[in-house]
Design a protein around this motif. Structure first.
Motif, PDB file in Angstrom:
ATOM      1  N   ASP A  23      55.295  41.797  81.118  1.00  0.00           N
ATOM      2  CA  ASP A  23      53.932  42.107  80.946  1.00  0.00           C
ATOM      3  C   ASP A  23      53.562  43.324  81.186  1.00  0.00           C
ATOM      4  OD1 ASP A  23      50.915  41.613  81.985  1.00  0.00           O
ATOM      5  OD2 ASP A  23      52.021  41.895  84.065  1.00  0.00           O
ATOM      6  N   VAL A  24      53.364  43.277  79.529  1.00  0.00           N
ATOM      7  CA  VAL A  24      53.179  44.994  79.572  1.00  0.00           C
ATOM      8  C   VAL A  24      51.830  45.648  79.398  1.00  0.00           C
ATOM      9  CG1 VAL A  24      53.439  46.866  77.780  1.00  0.00           C
ATOM     10  CG2 VAL A  24      54.902  45.102  78.090  1.00  0.00           C
ATOM     11  N   ILE A  25      51.147  46.369  80.563  1.00  0.00           N
ATOM     12  CA  ILE A  25      50.316  47.161  80.829  1.00  0.00           C
ATOM     13  C   ILE A  25      49.745  48.605  80.207  1.00  0.00           C
ATOM     14  CG2 ILE A  25      48.059  47.768  82.381  1.00  0.00           C
ATOM     15  CD1 ILE A  25      49.553  45.820  84.254  1.00  0.00           C
ATOM     16  N   HIS A  26      48.726  48.254  79.549  1.00  0.00           N
ATOM     17  CA  HIS A  26      48.309  49.995  78.571  1.00  0.00           C
ATOM     18  C   HIS A  26      47.387  50.506  79.175  1.00  0.00           C
ATOM     19  CE1 HIS A  26      50.441  46.367  75.307  1.00  0.00           C
ATOM     20  NE2 HIS A  26      50.500  47.327  74.720  1.00  0.00           N
ATOM     21  N   VAL A  27      48.004  51.640  80.202  1.00  0.00           N
ATOM     22  CA  VAL A  27      46.934  52.394  80.697  1.00  0.00           C
ATOM     23  C   VAL A  27      45.684  53.140  79.801  1.00  0.00           C
ATOM     24  CG1 VAL A  27      46.546  53.709  82.882  1.00  0.00           C
ATOM     25  CG2 VAL A  27      48.521  52.203  82.028  1.00  0.00           C
ATOM     26  N   PRO A  28      44.447  53.446  79.897  1.00  0.00           N
ATOM     27  CA  PRO A  28      44.027  54.432  79.097  1.00  0.00           C
ATOM     28  C   PRO A  28      43.346  55.494  80.179  1.00  0.00           C
ATOM     29  CG  PRO A  28      42.554  52.886  80.083  1.00  0.00           C
ATOM     30  CD  PRO A  28      44.001  51.990  80.706  1.00  0.00           C
ATOM     31  N   GLU A  29      43.790  56.872  79.049  1.00  0.00           N
ATOM     32  CA  GLU A  29      42.765  57.374  79.918  1.00  0.00           C
ATOM     33  C   GLU A  29      40.855  56.916  80.763  1.00  0.00           C
ATOM     34  OE1 GLU A  29      42.203  60.971  77.151  1.00  0.00           O
ATOM     35  OE2 GLU A  29      44.835  61.036  76.751  1.00  0.00           O
ATOM     36  N   ASP A  30      40.461  58.238  81.961  1.00  0.00           N
ATOM     37  CA  ASP A  30      39.425  57.771  82.174  1.00  0.00           C
ATOM     38  C   ASP A  30      38.030  58.199  81.424  1.00  0.00           C
ATOM     39  OD1 ASP A  30      40.722  57.406  84.850  1.00  0.00           O
ATOM     40  OD2 ASP A  30      41.059  59.271  85.650  1.00  0.00           O
ATOM     41  N   GLY A  31      37.424  57.080  81.309  1.00  0.00           N
ATOM     42  CA  GLY A  31      36.083  57.587  81.341  1.00  0.00           C
ATOM     43  C   GLY A  31      36.196  57.548  79.164  1.00  0.00           C
ATOM     44  N   GLN A  32      36.735  56.117  78.658  1.00  0.00           N
ATOM     45  CA  GLN A  32      37.181  55.378  78.339  1.00  0.00           C
ATOM     46  C   GLN A  32      35.971  53.897  78.114  1.00  0.00           C
ATOM     47  OE1 GLN A  32      40.502  57.346  75.267  1.00  0.00           O
ATOM     48  NE2 GLN A  32      41.226  56.363  77.341  1.00  0.00           N
ATOM     49  N   GLU A  33      35.201  53.732  76.752  1.00  0.00           N
ATOM     50  CA  GLU A  33      34.553  52.041  76.461  1.00  0.00           C
ATOM     51  C   GLU A  33      36.250  51.759  76.262  1.00  0.00           C
ATOM     52  OE1 GLU A  33      31.942  50.186  73.249  1.00  0.00           O
ATOM     53  OE2 GLU A  33      31.787  51.924  73.443  1.00  0.00           O
ATOM     54  N   LEU A  34      36.322  50.578  76.488  1.00  0.00           N
ATOM     55  CA  LEU A  34      37.119  50.084  76.130  1.00  0.00           C
ATOM     56  C   LEU A  34      36.876  48.669  76.190  1.00  0.00           C
ATOM     57  CD1 LEU A  34      39.275  50.128  80.079  1.00  0.00           C
ATOM     58  CD2 LEU A  34      39.394  51.516  77.947  1.00  0.00           C
ATOM     59  N   PRO A  35      38.541  47.989  74.422  1.00  0.00           N
ATOM     60  CA  PRO A  35      37.643  47.447  74.235  1.00  0.00           C
ATOM     61  C   PRO A  35      37.506  45.348  74.349  1.00  0.00           C
ATOM     62  CG  PRO A  35      40.318  47.688  74.225  1.00  0.00           C
ATOM     63  CD  PRO A  35      39.850  48.337  74.758  1.00  0.00           C
ATOM     64  N   ALA A  36      36.276  43.784  74.765  1.00  0.00           N
ATOM     65  CA  ALA A  36      36.514  43.466  75.372  1.00  0.00           C
ATOM     66  C   ALA A  36      37.682  42.203  74.984  1.00  0.00           C
ATOM     67  CB  ALA A  36      35.066  42.516  75.425  1.00  0.00           C
ATOM     68  N   THR A  37      38.045  41.248  75.605  1.00  0.00           N
ATOM     69  CA  THR A  37      38.756  41.197  75.907  1.00  0.00           C
ATOM     70  C   THR A  37      38.383  39.657  74.282  1.00  0.00           C
ATOM     71  OG1 THR A  37      39.800  40.175  78.092  1.00  0.00           O
ATOM     72  CG2 THR A  37      40.041  38.222  77.017  1.00  0.00           C
ATOM     73  N   GLY A  38      39.801  39.664  73.999  1.00  0.00           N
ATOM     74  CA  GLY A  38      39.125  38.782  72.295  1.00  0.00           C
ATOM     75  C   GLY A  38      39.178  39.759  71.225  1.00  0.00           C
ATOM     76  N   THR A  39      39.228  40.696  71.476  1.00  0.00           N
ATOM     77  CA  THR A  39      38.660  42.295  69.935  1.00  0.00           C
ATOM     78  C   THR A  39      40.217  42.297  69.624  1.00  0.00           C
ATOM     79  OG1 THR A  39      37.499  43.231  72.298  1.00  0.00           O
ATOM     80  CG2 THR A  39      38.384  44.340  70.362  1.00  0.00           C
ATOM     81  N   ALA A  40      40.087  42.393  68.125  1.00  0.00           N
ATOM     82  CA  ALA A  40      41.339  42.640  67.933  1.00  0.00           C
ATOM     83  C   ALA A  40      41.323  44.666  67.826  1.00  0.00           C
ATOM     84  CB  ALA A  40      41.289  42.339  66.152  1.00  0.00           C
ATOM     85  N   VAL A  41      42.576  44.928  67.620  1.00  0.00           N
ATOM     86  CA  VAL A  41      43.179  45.904  68.004  1.00  0.00           C
ATOM     87  C   VAL A  41      44.855  46.464  67.282  1.00  0.00           C
ATOM     88  CG1 VAL A  41      41.851  46.338  70.176  1.00  0.00           C
ATOM     89  CG2 VAL A  41      44.645  45.963  69.432  1.00  0.00           C
ATOM     90  N   GLU A  42      44.139  47.570  66.497  1.00  0.00           N
ATOM     91  CA  GLU A  42      45.809  47.939  66.175  1.00  0.00           C
ATOM     92  C   GLU A  42      46.591  49.319  67.527  1.00  0.00           C
ATOM     93  OE1 GLU A  42      47.213  51.368  63.022  1.00  0.00           O
ATOM     94  OE2 GLU A  42      44.911  51.316  63.144  1.00  0.00           O
ATOM     95  N   ALA A  43      47.193  49.385  67.872  1.00  0.00           N
ATOM     96  CA  ALA A  43      48.357  49.328  68.268  1.00  0.00           C
ATOM     97  C   ALA A  43      49.017  50.300  67.615  1.00  0.00           C
ATOM     98  CB  ALA A  43      48.592  48.339  69.119  1.00  0.00           C
ATOM     99  N   VAL A  44      48.899  51.975  68.243  1.00  0.00           N
ATOM    100  CA  VAL A  44      49.458  52.942  67.506  1.00  0.00           C
ATOM    101  C   VAL A  44      50.340  54.445  68.834  1.00  0.00           C
ATOM    102  CG1 VAL A  44      49.769  54.835  65.600  1.00  0.00           C
ATOM    103  CG2 VAL A  44      47.815  53.266  65.527  1.00  0.00           C
ATOM    104  N   ILE A  45      51.172  53.806  69.184  1.00  0.00           N
ATOM    105  CA  ILE A  45      52.553  54.715  70.067  1.00  0.00           C
ATOM    106  C   ILE A  45      52.542  56.498  69.093  1.00  0.00           C
ATOM    107  CG2 ILE A  45      53.534  53.098  70.947  1.00  0.00           C
ATOM    108  CD1 ILE A  45      56.253  54.278  68.672  1.00  0.00           C
ATOM    109  N   ASP A  46      51.813  57.391  70.063  1.00  0.00           N
ATOM    110  CA  ASP A  46      52.836  58.883  69.511  1.00  0.00           C
ATOM    111  C   ASP A  46      54.176  58.386  69.463  1.00  0.00           C
ATOM    112  OD1 ASP A  46      53.607  60.819  69.475  1.00  0.00           O
ATOM    113  OD2 ASP A  46      52.243  61.661  71.530  1.00  0.00           O
ATOM    114  N   TRP A  47      54.601  58.768  68.057  1.00  0.00           N
ATOM    115  CA  TRP A  47      55.740  58.835  67.366  1.00  0.00           C
ATOM    116  C   TRP A  47      56.269  59.537  67.601  1.00  0.00           C
ATOM    117  CZ3 TRP A  47      59.540  55.193  66.561  1.00  0.00           C
ATOM    118  CH2 TRP A  47      59.892  55.559  65.693  1.00  0.00           C
TER     119      TRP A  47
END
Length: 235
Positions: free
Chosen positions: A68-92
């Protein structure tokens, strides 16, 4: 949730689907983001979707088990809705430093005798605390021994054993403060071939040579027999 980081620490991105969004953050059906645990910080990065981008400042574990992994966003951003396809990219760059540091701490654990009472991984400096007398530790000797292991460019990999096998081999556990995750039927071991073998769920480099060299910056007295060894990467 498919924890891709467990099988391939070098995966920098993946395509995923949002499964939930709440006040804690964003859950995906699969991810390359490592959540905070075992002394290693959670990954930061971005989620990209529909021409937009959400900056992820941290990744943490939820209450639903190790996957169970939770991605914590910075404040004040528009978040994707459930069911949205995303590309997850880490700070490599940040993740790769954590991988090098985490692997270096396994080598430090192999060099310094005694049980580990705590530890913390960082991009700039990391530490392990050992239950040993002060006079047994020499900063230069420790650094030299770890750097020899780094220069040997030894393979690093993972293997799995059952919970029962883990229970039968308590000597594999070096860390007193963190118990190996059991209950799912199997336990992940980190193996530095011929050097170190112990339970670990973190991300690591594939060969010790990738660490590139370390220095022991300080040894601190944290109690009667508790010594903190602090290291930094040379670059």
């Amino acid at each position: 949730m498919d924890a891709l980081f467990r099988e391939d620490a070098y995966a920098r991105s993946c395509v995923a689907t949002v499964t939930a969004v709440d006040e804690r953050g964003i859950r995906l059906d699969r991810t390359v983001f490592y959540p905070t645990g075992g002394g290693q910080p959670g990954d930061s990065g971005t989620l990209r979707f529909d021409g937009l981008e959400v900056r992820i400042r941290d990744t943490v574990k939820g209450d639903g088990g190790p996957d169970d992994v939770i991605h914590v966003p910075e404040d004040g951003q528009e978040l994707p809705a459930t069911g949205t396809a995303v590309e997850a990219v880490i700070d490599w760059d940040r993740r790769y430093r954590h991988m090098r540091m985490h692997t270096a701490l396994h080598l430090l654990c192999a060099v310094v005798p005694g049980s580990v009472t705590g530890g913390q991984i960082g991009a700039d400096k990391s530490r392990l605390d050992f239950n040993v007398p002060a006079e047994s530790l020499d900063k230069d000797a420790i650094a030299e021994a770890v750097n020899r292991l780094i220069a040997a460019d030894t393979p690093v990999g993972t293997q799995w054993i059952t919970d029962e096998e883990m229970a039968a081999k308590p000597e594999l556990v070096r860390t007193m403060s963190v118990k190996p995750p059991t209950g799912s039927g199997r336990v992940r071991l980190l193996s530095v071939e011929g050097v170190d073998l112990q339970p670990c769920g973190g991300t690591h480099v594939a060969h010790t040579g990738e660490i590139g060299g370390i220095e022991v910056t300080k040894i601190e007295n944290k109690g009667k027999q508790n010594r903190r060894v602090i290291i930094a990467l040379k670059d």
